[in-house]
Design a protein around this motif. Structure first.
Motif, short mmCIF file in Angstrom:
data_model
loop_
_atom_site.label_atom_id
_atom_site.label_comp_id
_atom_site.label_asym_id
_atom_site.label_seq_id
_atom_site.Cartn_x
_atom_site.Cartn_y
_atom_site.Cartn_z
N LEU A 13 0.94 -1.18 0.07
CA LEU A 13 0.11 0.01 0.01
C LEU A 13 0.72 1.12 0.01
CD1 LEU A 13 -2.77 -1.07 2.43
CD2 LEU A 13 -3.08 -0.56 -0.01
N VAL A 14 1.89 1.38 0.78
CA VAL A 14 3.00 2.54 0.73
C VAL A 14 3.50 2.86 -0.39
CG1 VAL A 14 5.04 3.72 1.97
CG2 VAL A 14 2.99 2.69 3.27
N ASN A 15 3.88 1.61 -0.92
CA ASN A 15 4.55 1.90 -2.29
C ASN A 15 3.72 2.09 -3.50
OD1 ASN A 15 7.63 0.95 -2.60
ND2 ASN A 15 6.75 -0.48 -1.28
N THR A 32 13.48 2.95 -2.86
CA THR A 32 14.08 2.71 -1.45
C THR A 32 13.30 3.53 -0.31
OG1 THR A 32 16.25 2.52 -2.57
CG2 THR A 32 16.12 2.84 -0.35
N VAL A 33 13.05 4.84 -0.60
CA VAL A 33 12.20 5.61 0.23
C VAL A 33 10.99 4.97 0.65
CG1 VAL A 33 11.54 7.95 0.76
CG2 VAL A 33 13.76 7.82 -0.44
N VAL A 39 8.28 0.35 6.21
CA VAL A 39 8.78 -0.35 7.49
C VAL A 39 8.19 0.49 8.56
CG1 VAL A 39 10.78 -0.99 8.89
CG2 VAL A 39 10.51 -1.63 6.43
N ALA A 40 8.26 1.77 8.71
CA ALA A 40 8.04 2.81 9.56
C ALA A 40 6.56 2.76 9.86
CB ALA A 40 8.43 4.12 9.48
N VAL A 41 5.70 2.58 8.95
CA VAL A 41 4.32 2.32 9.12
C VAL A 41 3.86 1.21 9.53
CG1 VAL A 41 2.18 2.43 7.53
CG2 VAL A 41 4.08 4.22 7.16
#
Length: 67
Positions: A13-15, A32-33, A39-41
């Motif tokens: 979902l973040v990507n 990469t970002v 991972v933080a989410v």
């Protein structure tokens, strides 16, 4: 198992969100970002889930009469 599933869905979902937002703004997609952000989410979701709980403990106390 919950952590692995959370990481998997967060990664997807973040990507996806990073790609769409960068495309709409005319920027470049940085895998990469977006992956580091996922991972933080995941960590935030796991912490939030543990803090809120499911309410199972309260249900057990009521069932056992230990209010």
């Amino acid at each position: 198992m919950r952590v692995i599933v959370s990481l998997f869905w967060s990664f997807l979902l973040v990507n996806m969100t990073a790609y769409v937002v960068n495309s709409m703004q005319g920027g470049t997609y940085n895998f990469t970002v977006a992956s580091i952000l996922s991972v933080a989410v995941t960590v935030l979701v796991i912490i939030l889930g543990e803090a809120l709980g499911t309410g199972e403990e309260e249900k057990r106390k009521v069932e056992l009469g230990k209010e």
